[in-house]
Design a protein around this motif. Structure first.
Motif, PDB file in Angstrom:
ATOM      1  N   UNK A   1       0.818  -1.220   0.000  1.00  0.00           N
ATOM      2  CA  UNK A   1       0.000   0.000   0.000  1.00  0.00           C
ATOM      3  C   UNK A   1       0.850   1.267   0.000  1.00  0.00           C
ATOM      4  N   UNK A   2       2.170   1.110   0.036  1.00  0.00           N
ATOM      5  CA  UNK A   2       3.034   2.297   0.044  1.00  0.00           C
ATOM      6  C   UNK A   2       4.002   2.301  -1.140  1.00  0.00           C
ATOM      7  N   UNK A   3       3.484   2.435  -2.372  1.00  0.00           N
ATOM      8  CA  UNK A   3       4.374   2.578  -3.515  1.00  0.00           C
ATOM      9  C   UNK A   3       5.110   3.925  -3.424  1.00  0.00           C
ATOM     10  N   UNK A   4       6.222   4.051  -4.163  1.00  0.00           N
ATOM     11  CA  UNK A   4       7.098   5.223  -4.053  1.00  0.00           C
ATOM     12  C   UNK A   4       6.334   6.543  -4.177  1.00  0.00           C
ATOM     13  N   UNK A   5       5.397   6.637  -5.156  1.00  0.00           N
ATOM     14  CA  UNK A   5       4.746   7.944  -5.355  1.00  0.00           C
ATOM     15  C   UNK A   5       3.853   8.319  -4.161  1.00  0.00           C
ATOM     16  N   UNK A   6       3.227   7.295  -3.510  1.00  0.00           N
ATOM     17  CA  UNK A   6       2.422   7.625  -2.320  1.00  0.00           C
ATOM     18  C   UNK A   6       3.317   8.087  -1.175  1.00  0.00           C
ATOM     19  N   UNK A   7       4.489   7.421  -1.048  1.00  0.00           N
ATOM     20  CA  UNK A   7       5.413   7.786   0.030  1.00  0.00           C
ATOM     21  C   UNK A   7       5.893   9.222  -0.176  1.00  0.00           C
ATOM     22  N   UNK A   8       6.266   9.560  -1.432  1.00  0.00           N
ATOM     23  CA  UNK A   8       6.754  10.921  -1.713  1.00  0.00           C
ATOM     24  C   UNK A   8       5.633  11.944  -1.472  1.00  0.00           C
ATOM     25  N   UNK A   9       4.415  11.603  -1.894  1.00  0.00           N
ATOM     26  CA  UNK A   9       3.293  12.523  -1.685  1.00  0.00           C
ATOM     27  C   UNK A   9       3.102  12.783  -0.181  1.00  0.00           C
ATOM     28  N   UNK A  10       3.239  11.727   0.648  1.00  0.00           N
ATOM     29  CA  UNK A  10       3.068  11.899   2.094  1.00  0.00           C
ATOM     30  C   UNK A  10       4.207  12.722   2.678  1.00  0.00           C
ATOM     31  N   UNK A  11       5.455  12.459   2.219  1.00  0.00           N
ATOM     32  CA  UNK A  11       6.595  13.228   2.741  1.00  0.00           C
ATOM     33  C   UNK A  11       6.391  14.713   2.441  1.00  0.00           C
ATOM     34  N   UNK A  12       5.889  14.997   1.224  1.00  0.00           N
ATOM     35  CA  UNK A  12       5.645  16.398   0.843  1.00  0.00           C
ATOM     36  C   UNK A  12       4.543  16.991   1.715  1.00  0.00           C
ATOM     37  N   UNK A  13       3.457  16.210   1.891  1.00  0.00           N
ATOM     38  CA  UNK A  13       2.307  16.697   2.657  1.00  0.00           C
ATOM     39  C   UNK A  13       2.720  17.129   4.069  1.00  0.00           C
ATOM     40  N   UNK A  14       3.678  16.371   4.662  1.00  0.00           N
ATOM     41  CA  UNK A  14       4.091  16.684   6.034  1.00  0.00           C
ATOM     42  C   UNK A  14       5.363  17.550   6.080  1.00  0.00           C
ATOM     43  N   UNK A  15       5.728  18.151   4.905  1.00  0.00           N
ATOM     44  CA  UNK A  15       6.908  19.035   4.823  1.00  0.00           C
ATOM     45  C   UNK A  15       8.187  18.361   5.321  1.00  0.00           C
ATOM     46  N   UNK A  16       8.345  17.091   4.982  1.00  0.00           N
ATOM     47  CA  UNK A  16       9.552  16.375   5.405  1.00  0.00           C
ATOM     48  C   UNK A  16      10.572  16.432   4.271  1.00  0.00           C
ATOM     49  N   UNK A  17      11.827  16.741   4.626  1.00  0.00           N
ATOM     50  CA  UNK A  17      12.871  16.824   3.609  1.00  0.00           C
ATOM     51  C   UNK A  17      13.266  15.411   3.176  1.00  0.00           C
ATOM     52  N   UNK A  18      13.476  15.228   1.883  1.00  0.00           N
ATOM     53  CA  UNK A  18      13.938  13.915   1.416  1.00  0.00           C
ATOM     54  C   UNK A  18      14.799  14.106   0.180  1.00  0.00           C
ATOM     55  N   UNK A  19      15.595  13.088  -0.099  1.00  0.00           N
ATOM     56  CA  UNK A  19      16.495  13.131  -1.237  1.00  0.00           C
ATOM     57  C   UNK A  19      15.860  12.332  -2.381  1.00  0.00           C
ATOM     58  N   UNK A  20      15.672  12.977  -3.529  1.00  0.00           N
ATOM     59  CA  UNK A  20      15.057  12.309  -4.697  1.00  0.00           C
ATOM     60  C   UNK A  20      15.784  11.012  -5.046  1.00  0.00           C
TER      61      UNK A  20
END
Ligand SMILES: NC(=O)c1ccc[n+]([C@@H]2O[C@H](COP(=O)([O-])OP(=O)(O)OC[C@H]3O[C@@H](n4cnc5c(N)ncnc54)[C@H](O)[C@@H]3O)[C@@H](O)[C@H]2O)c1
Length: 361
Positions: free
Chosen positions: A280-299
């Motif tokens: 239930x956590x494919x890459x695009x959902x994970x990235x969308x959630x990281x963005x939603x919570x303003x979490x910094x991540x490396x592409x």
């Protein structure tokens, strides 16, 4: 011929003993009657009746003598030295959604605890892989797998029939299968909304509705465990279809508990985010959630690194402060499914790290 035993292997061996005994009776009877019945089965290669010098008819032991053979001291000592039975010994369980995530962990843990397990999933390859893993733990006769699509009563019936055919009945039904609808723009179409309610709610009803006649015909205690979610009580923007479906599922648990009482218990677990092992956590959902919570991540981070980042964030929002493992959910499911909760039904058991927003109100 029907044979019984405390597990499938013992039932098969009992059948083999009978088959051999029937061969002995047939052979001895044929010799006594002096008729040519072709080859006589025996321990070594089969031989024609004419090869035997002594002719005798089959005579059964008197019951008292048969009893003495079965119950002499050495035989009883052998029985006493057998390992103790496990928590789920003699139980037959179907794990729907067993091909991945929480369902996979349920199947593996149940294998350690002595159950007979039918791993059922729409993704038959995934079910086969988990079946192979569980067989490494419980032995190859204790685990089977089957394709099922819980939207379709025909495949539900066929999968349940297969479990009964392979293991002789069904004691525990577990469903972890569900979908989490997602779209890149966050818009859930009417079709996705309908499918979410179909799989996450109606299909759970159809599954239990098809299993109920099997449980009732057996006339012994049975249990069902379904999978709800913390989202059933925590409303969120953007996951409306999923959240509503899980709220309905939680209420379905209570309805079914009333309908099926007293013999069939119906409960559910209610996890919060379980990132590990879930499809239930494919890459695009994970990235969308990281963005939603303003979490910094490396592409350039790998899928697993991003998932771990998100899991750590979710963990910080809970009281226990650690990522929820699918195995934690499996422990709770088997607690509700097994013999330790005979007086618990209609209950939703949280596995959410103490998510205070999900405290009952
Ligand atoms: N992972 C989480 O964060 C989380 C949180 C709360 C609740 N849950 C609930 O836990 C359950 C399991 O989640 P998971 O993370 O293990 O999911 P998962 O996607 O890893 O596993 C679900 C399995 O169900 C199967 N499946 C889907 N639709 C099916 C159908 N129509 N018929 C048969 N099989 C079907 C899939 O093939 C898959 O193997 C779900 O009910 C989910 O809603 C999960």
């Amino acid at each position: 011929m029907f044979t019984f035993g405390k597990n499938k292997t013992e039932s098969r061996l009992t059948g083999e003993f009978y088959t051999n005994a029937i061969g002995v009776m047939q052979g001895a009877g044929a010799l006594g009657a002096g008729i040519d019945c072709g080859d006589i089965p025996q321990a070594g290669p089969a031989a024609p009746a004419s090869a035997f010098k002594t002719y005798a008819n089959y005579v059964a032991l008197p019951a008292s003598e048969a009893f003495r053979i079965e119950y002499w001291k050495l035989e009883e000592a052998k029985i006493r030295r057998q390992p103790p039975e496990k928590e789920l010994s003699r139980r037959i369980m179907m794990v729907v959604g067993g091909g991945s995530g929480i369902g996979r962990e349920v199947a593996l843990l149940a294998a350690h605890r002595g159950a007979h397990i039918m791993v059922a999933d729409r993704d038959v390859k995934a079910a086969e892989a988990v079946c192979a893993e569980a067989r490494e733990i419980a032995g190859k006769e204790a685990v089977g797998c089957v394709k099922i699509d819980i939207r379709d009563r025909k495949t539900i019936r066929a999968a349940l029939d297969e479990a009964v055919r392979q293991f002789g009945g069904l004691d525990i039904l577990i469903n972890t299968a569900a979908i989490f609808p997602a779209s890149p723009d966050g818009v859930i179409t009417d079709v996705m909304w309908g499918m979410t309610l179909e799989i996450n709610v109606t299909a759970n009803f159809m599954l239990t509705d098809e299993a109920e006649p099997i449980f009732t015909a057996q006339g012994i205690d049975a249990s069902v465990v379904l999978t709800s979610s913390a989202n059933a009580v925590v409303a969120k923007r953007g996951t409306e279809a999923y959240d509503v479906s899980k709220a309905a599922l939680s209420h379905l648990v209570r309805e079914l508990a009333i309908t099926y009482a007293p013999r069939i218990r119906v409960n559910a677990i209610s996890p919060a985010t379980v990132v590990k092992g879930s499809t239930m956590f494919p890459r695009d959902r994970v990235i969308a959630s990281l963005k939603k919570y303003n979490l910094l991540y490396d592409e350039k981070s790998s899928d697993d690194e991003l998932r771990n980042e998100l899991a750590r964030f979710y963990a910080r929002r809970t009281l226990t402060g650690q990522p929820i493992d699918p195995r934690d959910c499996a422990q709770a499911i088997l607690f509700l499914a097994g013999p330790n909760t005979p007086c618990t039904t209609g209950h939703i058991f949280p596995v959410d790290g103490g998510l205070t927003e999900a405290f009952l109100r």
